[in-house]
Scaffold this motif. Structure first.
Motif, short mmCIF file in Angstrom:
data_model
loop_
_atom_site.label_atom_id
_atom_site.label_comp_id
_atom_site.label_asym_id
_atom_site.label_seq_id
_atom_site.Cartn_x
_atom_site.Cartn_y
_atom_site.Cartn_z
N ARG A 334 0.79 -1.22 0.00
CA ARG A 334 0.00 0.00 0.00
C ARG A 334 0.83 1.29 0.00
O ARG A 334 0.41 2.27 -0.60
N ARG A 335 1.97 1.30 0.66
CA ARG A 335 2.69 2.57 0.78
C ARG A 335 3.19 3.09 -0.57
O ARG A 335 2.94 4.26 -0.90
N PRO A 336 3.88 2.29 -1.39
CA PRO A 336 4.34 2.85 -2.68
C PRO A 336 3.19 3.32 -3.57
O PRO A 336 3.28 4.37 -4.21
N ARG A 337 2.11 2.55 -3.60
CA ARG A 337 1.00 2.91 -4.49
C ARG A 337 0.32 4.19 -4.03
O ARG A 337 0.10 5.11 -4.84
N THR A 338 -0.02 4.28 -2.77
CA THR A 338 -0.74 5.47 -2.31
C THR A 338 0.13 6.71 -2.37
O THR A 338 -0.36 7.81 -2.67
N GLN A 339 1.42 6.58 -2.13
CA GLN A 339 2.29 7.74 -2.22
C GLN A 339 2.49 8.18 -3.67
O GLN A 339 2.63 9.38 -3.95
N MET A 340 2.47 7.23 -4.60
CA MET A 340 2.50 7.59 -6.02
C MET A 340 1.26 8.39 -6.40
O MET A 340 1.34 9.42 -7.09
N ILE A 341 0.10 7.95 -5.95
CA ILE A 341 -1.14 8.64 -6.27
C ILE A 341 -1.19 10.01 -5.61
O ILE A 341 -1.67 10.99 -6.19
N THR A 342 -0.68 10.11 -4.39
CA THR A 342 -0.60 11.41 -3.71
C THR A 342 0.23 12.40 -4.51
O THR A 342 -0.14 13.57 -4.66
N ARG A 343 1.37 11.95 -5.03
CA ARG A 343 2.22 12.84 -5.83
C ARG A 343 1.49 13.29 -7.10
O ARG A 343 1.54 14.47 -7.46
N ARG A 344 0.83 12.37 -7.77
CA ARG A 344 0.10 12.73 -8.99
C ARG A 344 -1.00 13.74 -8.70
O ARG A 344 -1.20 14.70 -9.45
N SER A 345 -1.72 13.52 -7.62
CA SER A 345 -2.80 14.43 -7.27
C SER A 345 -2.27 15.82 -6.96
O SER A 345 -2.86 16.83 -7.36
N ARG A 346 -1.13 15.87 -6.27
CA ARG A 346 -0.53 17.17 -5.95
C ARG A 346 -0.13 17.91 -7.23
O ARG A 346 -0.36 19.11 -7.36
#
Length: 399
Positions: A334-346
């Motif tokens: 979960r950590r790599p995936r959610t942090q990737m999506i957080t970066r994209r959203s930002r």
């Protein structure tokens, strides 16, 4: 609630979920259906969700199917038929082929957050939810976790922190974790009833401002507005008046929606995100949803990722030889995936909130020149998520 129940003689294991939002309820449903004895502790006395719409992307719909409630959600939701980005005059800058998106990934559906909450709550045993129970401190006790709260002290085999971006559990167990940071813009959300269903949704982008619209299944419209603003600022003349001042001259049907809105329906919140954490797990405790990876709403993935968290955690607990192994795997998944999506959203939010005329003119031109296929391709890493094979057992056991 005094000393928490101990694991039963039949090998039943206990879990406490802190927070009864969408992520917390989903975690409670998932853990219950793999045979765990669960308590969901919520600090407020009443259970419920705010009056706002929610986009459920195909990845979230798959997670809800894994929980055994996908059909109920689809029956209460409305599939999005038109989406994209327009400018303040209403000219399309980018259009999303929702039929092609649905064929490739599955449908995107809109639902009122309160309705999704009700569906998840109904899927839990009646004695699972404990309201008016504020957790004040959490301590690791070897292979158990101790939670101090308004009604005493509870000891459990697993604690899941789903208590939001300002998580008490994260503060207790991750004291060095970074604090949430302000994204630089604020958002207003409301549901409007004009007596007529909106024919098309999508977003409209201006200079440092945005408006998003989505029809709901009951005929009302979910409306959100975004603007660059100092942190903590309120509108002295009222928030609805501020919305009408900022956006009342934008393209139809935005003025009509704002004219039909009620002041009491307007919710304003500054937008924050959580900087990346070094881990989502410590001992027998795990972070979930906004407590782990609060993100800006620009990809519409916040609640979607919390649903993914819940079914993944339960699947790994169901298939792993012990809790420690399952939690380690949860962090890896979960950590790599959610942090990737957080970066994209930002990044999307940064571009969408550009204010200068040259920058927004360049942005709008690039949107017009970008083919729709490129947009779908860019969404692939977010939307092509599939539940782990064991997740399907959650739905099977619900039968």
């Amino acid at each position: 609630m005094g000393e928490a129940a101990q694991p039963g003689g039949t090998g039943e294991r206990s879990a406490i979920v802190v927070g009864a939002g969408i992520g917390g309820l989903a975690a409670g449903v998932a853990l219950t259906r793999i045979g765990w004895r669960v308590k969901v502790l919520e600090r407020t006395a009443a259970f419920g969700e705010v009056g706002a719409g929610l986009s459920l992307w195909p990845n979230a719909v798959r997670a809800l199917d894994a929980l055994g409630v996908g059909e109920q959600v689809r029956a209460q939701a409305l599939a999005e038929t038109q989406a994209g980005v327009r400018d303040v005059s209403g000219r399309w800058l980018s259009r999303t082929d929702t039929q092609k998106l649905a064929r490739r990934f599955g449908p995107v559906v809109m639902i009122h957050r309160a309705r999704l909450f009700d569906i998840l709550r109904a899927a839990l045993p009646a004695d699972t939810l404990c309201g008016d129970t504020r957790v004040t401190k959490v301590t690791l006790r070897g292979q158990r976790v101790e939670a101090e709260h308004d009604k005493g002290v509870s000891l459990t085999d697993l604690l899941v922190a789903a208590d939001g971006i300002r998580s008490t559990v994260r503060h207790s167990l991750w004291p060095q974790a970074p604090a949430p940071r302000y994204a630089g813009y604020t958002t207003w959300r409301l549901v409007v009833d004009t007596g007529r269903r909106l024919s098309a949704g999508g977003e409209s982008w201006g200079r440092g401002e945005r408006v998003g619209m989505a029809p709901l299944a009951d005929g009302r419209t979910y409306l959100f507005c975004v603007a660059n603003a100092p942190e903590g600022q309120l509108s002295p003349g009222g928030e609805l008046a501020e919305l009408r001042r900022r956006f009342g001259h934008w393209h139809d049907p935005i003025p009509l929606l704002l004219a039909a809105a009620d002041e009491d329906a307007v919710m304003r919140h500054d937008v924050y995100e959580l900087p990346p954490l070094a881990g989502f797990v410590t001992g027998r405790a795990a972070l979930l949803g906004d407590a782990a990876h609060a993100m800006t709403p620009n990809l519409g993935q916040g609640a979607n990722q919390a649903l993914e968290d819940a079914v993944t955690l339960a699947a790994l607990l169901d298939s792993s030889p012990d809790v420690a192994t399952a939690l380690a795997a949860y962090d890896r998944h979960r950590r790599p995936r959610t942090q990737m999506i957080t970066r994209r959203s930002r990044r999307i939010g940064t571009v969408a909130q550009w204010h200068s005329a040259p920058a927004t003119a360049l942005r709008d031109l690039m949107l017009r020149l970008t083919p729709g296929s490129a947009t779908l391709n860019a969404l692939t890493p977010v939307l092509d998520w599939q539940p782990l094979a064991r997740d399907r057992l959650i739905a099977a056991r619900a039968g």
